[in-house]
Design a protein around this motif. Sequence first.
Motif, PDB file in Angstrom:
ATOM      1  N   GLN A 256       0.851  -1.188   0.000  1.00 23.35           N
ATOM      2  CA  GLN A 256       0.000   0.000   0.000  1.00 23.35           C
ATOM      3  C   GLN A 256       0.885   1.235   0.000  1.00 23.35           C
ATOM      4  O   GLN A 256       1.827   1.330   0.781  1.00 23.35           O
ATOM      5  N   VAL A 257       0.573   2.160  -0.882  1.00 17.21           N
ATOM      6  CA  VAL A 257       1.340   3.392  -1.000  1.00 17.21           C
ATOM      7  C   VAL A 257       0.590   4.502  -0.291  1.00 17.21           C
ATOM      8  O   VAL A 257      -0.612   4.694  -0.498  1.00 17.21           O
ATOM      9  N   HIS A 258       1.286   5.217   0.569  1.00 20.63           N
ATOM     10  CA  HIS A 258       0.691   6.347   1.251  1.00 20.63           C
ATOM     11  C   HIS A 258       1.517   7.583   0.923  1.00 20.63           C
ATOM     12  O   HIS A 258       2.708   7.641   1.256  1.00 20.63           O
ATOM     13  N   LEU A 259       0.892   8.554   0.257  1.00 18.47           N
ATOM     14  CA  LEU A 259       1.592   9.755  -0.196  1.00 18.47           C
ATOM     15  C   LEU A 259       1.026  10.977   0.508  1.00 18.47           C
ATOM     16  O   LEU A 259      -0.195  11.102   0.670  1.00 18.47           O
ATOM     17  N   VAL A 260       1.900  11.890   0.895  1.00 15.59           N
ATOM     18  CA  VAL A 260       1.486  13.104   1.606  1.00 15.59           C
ATOM     19  C   VAL A 260       2.107  14.316   0.939  1.00 15.59           C
ATOM     20  O   VAL A 260       3.335  14.406   0.843  1.00 15.59           O
ATOM     21  N   GLU A 261       1.243  15.245   0.506  1.00 10.33           N
ATOM     22  CA  GLU A 261       1.715  16.466  -0.132  1.00 10.33           C
ATOM     23  C   GLU A 261       1.878  17.586   0.893  1.00 10.33           C
ATOM     24  O   GLU A 261       1.172  17.608   1.901  1.00 10.33           O
ATOM     25  N   SER A 262       2.772  18.508   0.582  1.00  7.47           N
ATOM     26  CA  SER A 262       2.950  19.692   1.417  1.00  7.47           C
ATOM     27  C   SER A 262       3.547  20.805   0.565  1.00  7.47           C
ATOM     28  O   SER A 262       4.001  20.560  -0.557  1.00  7.47           O
TER      29      SER A 262
END
Length: 127
Positions: A1-7
């Motif tokens: 599972q890929v978990h991506l977080v933008e900022s």
Amino acid sequence: QVHLVESGGGAVQAGGSLNLSCKASVDGFRTYALGWSRQIPGKEREFVAALTRAGRSRYYSDSVKGRFTISRDNAKGAMYLEMNSLKPEDTAVYYCGRYSGSYYYTGSRDVNEFSSWGQGTQVTVSS
């Protein structure tokens, strides 16, 4: 599972710059081609930019080519979007995602071939 977080989103005036980051919490980050999209409420998601697993090939939409630069640092599990000469029409929520089409990414600009979009980061450009 890929978990991506933008900022890195924010509010700037036209002509300004912003740098977005996308951090991944997943093993094998370097095995994924990655991309950025953006969306305005009530409109369809729009392809912005993408790059291959090693970052050697980069692809842009016509609307951002020459102004935005996509890059990645596989050692840090991160991807970036440098945005210059921003325009009011760049105002949107920006998302990062991974390519989930055929094994080798060859430049598709179809956002439906990307998945695992993060929660997004708002970019607002005022005139």
